[in-house]
Design an enzyme around this catalytic site. Structure first.
Site, mmCIF file in Angstrom:
data_model
loop_
_atom_site.group_PDB
_atom_site.id
_atom_site.type_symbol
_atom_site.label_atom_id
_atom_site.label_comp_id
_atom_site.label_asym_id
_atom_site.label_seq_id
_atom_site.Cartn_x
_atom_site.Cartn_y
_atom_site.Cartn_z
ATOM 1 C CB CYS A 185 -4.657 -7.004 2.554
ATOM 2 S SG CYS A 185 -4.345 -5.244 2.722
ATOM 3 C CB CYS A 231 -5.097 -1.551 -0.572
ATOM 4 S SG CYS A 231 -4.709 -2.124 1.071
ATOM 5 N N GLY A 269 11.294 21.909 -7.664
ATOM 6 C CA GLY A 269 9.990 22.551 -7.577
ATOM 7 C C GLY A 269 9.747 23.588 -8.663
ATOM 8 C CB CYS A 328 -7.390 -3.067 3.296
ATOM 9 S SG CYS A 328 -7.640 -3.979 1.761
ATOM 10 C CB CYS A 359 -4.101 -4.979 -1.752
ATOM 11 S SG CYS A 359 -5.540 -5.542 -0.843
#
Lengths: 286, 256
Positions: A240, A262, A29, A237, A268
């Site tokens: 899909c 997606c 970080g 979606c 997808c």
């Protein structure tokens, strides 16, 4: 062999970047300054990510690039071709086959493994930037763990919108220490950051590299009475039928028609190949 | 009784120019001390040294901390000193713009210190912010407005609310009424006097306005060219000034 050194950058530069990456991994970080090079692309197009990819790739690697989850956008295609040309590595659009994945603004839906490295393109690495413009001061705040200001931003969100309206680049706290900007990924992706793969973040213009080792704790900041909510569009979606993936809203005509698909194109396609059908395709079949 | 703040021989020079030299005093809990002097007399330098904004060249600033008792703040580590700066200490700047975040709403400004010391409950933070806006006579309806939309007097009151919300024990004030018109000044002084009494605050007020110290300060310190020339009870110093410069200062006030 071609006219470029392997992966475009010279060996000294790659070594310098690898040092920054190692330091970043040692202090998860923490933003490590590095001597960012000019790349043959404009700032803002992923110069930081490209430099990390160049320093990370080996001739045996398989490389994948996504831009907002898609493999076929300009940015993704040109960076993929760049490394095809300069490093002659294998490229792929299949998430599970890739060993190094460079990404802009998304984490693939498919969980990554310990054999993979995810490289993020970061525009502004400093999460406190818009609250405190002085770099000297923000560095001090990181050093002394003075992160109260980060919550002021979330407070402002709630007071203005009734909920935490920050929906991307949602600040996270790493291992209870550094507050980090996860790059502009949707907050839906934040919980995925506790993953098996190594995550590297490169900001070319800002000359910063930071990193997360595998399985690092990543906590999204929130309030006790307004807990973090990794929301997404309440649809599935249209192609899909996936209910668990992050969706893009696509306007399809002039009458306000729209569909949700997606944003991860590989995910997808894979689902459709496996026989899943969403609402839009079901109508076509009927 | 242990003094809340014991200042010993504080000196600060800018190269060959003296900022303040050899200043010592004690401040007891609940006491308000005024520092007066003309521009360039070193009062702001002194205040900055005491609050840790400037590094003093020599001397000690011993603060009676809640946990560890008397401690020299100049020898504290920076995290410790900054922690003190958000909890037991408060600093009211002359210009509210220096003490406020102008891009953040009034509620966020007041809440910042709470969040900085670990408050993580939005409802509580907001309730406390609204309570404090009320105490400094800012309407609850303005809680989500930015300070840029506030008048000068309101900004100054907001700055005071922002500083006092964590219940500090010592407040540094640098010309808190500077730049405000007299009626607004009078209300601000009234408010400050009430808060100082209610919260039993100790304060150090730097000002060039003798009326302000007359109203607020228990004790007075007069500075000239970086040196303290006279100290004493406020009324005593103002009514019977001993030092030539204090006499000049007191007689310079316009009588309306």
């Amino acid at each position: 062999m071609n006219d470029y050194n392997f992966a475009y950058l010279d060996e000294q530069t790659k070594r310098m970047i690898r040092r920054a990456i190692l330091k970043g991994l040692a202090i998860p970080g923490y933003q490590v300054p590095f001597a960012s090079r000019e790349m043959p692309m404009p700032y803002g197009w992923g110069t930081g990510g490209v430099q990390i990819s160049a320093a990370t790739l080996t001739p045996e690697d398989t490389f994948k690039v996504i831009d907002q989850g898609a493999d076929d956008t300009t940015n993704a295609v040109s960076i993929r071709q760049f490394f095809e040309k300069t490093a002659e590595v294998e490229t792929t659009t299949t998430t599970s086959e890739a060993t190094v994945i460079q990404t802009r603004h998304r984490i693939p839906e498919e969980p990554l493994t310990e054999d993979q490295i995810l490289v993020y393109q970061v525009p502004i690495p400093e999460p406190l930037r818009f609250l405190e413009p002085r770099e000297t001061e923000t560095r001090k705040m990181h050093a002394l763990e003075e992160y109260g200001l980060m919550h002021v931003k979330l407070y402002e969100d709630i007071s203005q919108h009734g909920h935490i309206a920050t929906s991307y680049a949602y600040p996270v706290r790493i291992e209870g220490r550094y507050v980090m900007d996860p790059s502009p990924i949707p907050k839906f992706d934040n919980p995925k950051m506790e993953m098996a793969a190594i995550q590297l973040f490169g900001a070319g213009r800002e000359q910063r590299i930071y990193a997360l080792p595998p399985y690092t704790s990543v906590v999204s900041l929130d309030f006790d009475d307004h807990p973090f909510d990794p929301s997404k569009a309440p649809h599935c979606c249209a192609l899909c039928g996936a209910e668990d993936s992050y969706l893009d809203e696509v306007i399809v005509d002039d009458e306000g028609g729209r569909m949700f698909v997606c944003s991860d194109t590989d995910y997808c396609e894979r689902r459709r190949a496996a026989g899943h059908r969403g609402a839009a395709l079901a109508e076509d079949a009927a | 009784m242990t003094p809340l703040l014991a200042v010993r021989n504080i000196s600060k020079s800018y190269g060959s120019i003296i900022g303040c030299a050899d200043v010592s005093f004690d401040l007891y809990p609940g006491e308000v001390m005024g520092v007066v002097g003309e521009s360039g007399s070193g009062k702001s330098t002194l205040l900055s040294c005491l609050a840790g904004h400037l590094e003093a060249d020599a001397g000690e600033v011993i603060f009676d901390t809640r946990v560890d008792g008397p401690k020299d703040t100049l020898k504290m580590s920076e995290p410790e000193r900054r922690m003190l700066g958000r909890t037991d200490w408060a600093f009211v700047h002359q210009s509210a713009r220096d003490g406020l975040r102008m891009g953040v709403s009034a509620g966020g400004n007041v809440g910042e210190r709470l969040m900085a010391v670990g408050a993580r409950h939005y409802g509580d933070i907001r309730a406390k912010a609204i309570d404090w806006l009320g105490r400094v006579e800012i309407s609850e309806t303005r809680v989500d407005d930015r300070p840029t939309t506030f008048s000068g007097g309101m900004q100054q009151r907001l700055q005071i609310a922002r500083n006092l919300v964590t219940g500090p024990r010592l407040v540094f004030m640098d010309e808190p009424t500077g730049g405000l018109d007299v009626s607004v000044q009078a209300r601000l002084l009234d408010l400050l006097r009430g808060l100082v009494r209610d919260m039993n605050l100790s304060a150090i007020i730097v000002t060039h306005d003798l009326a302000v110290v007359r109203l607020l300060a228990d004790r007075l310190m007069v500075m000239k060219d970086g040196h303290v020339v006279e100290t004493g009870l406020t009324d005593q110093v103002l009514d019977d000034p001993q030092h030539a410069y204090t006499q000049l200062l007191v007689s310079s006030v316009l009588q309306v």
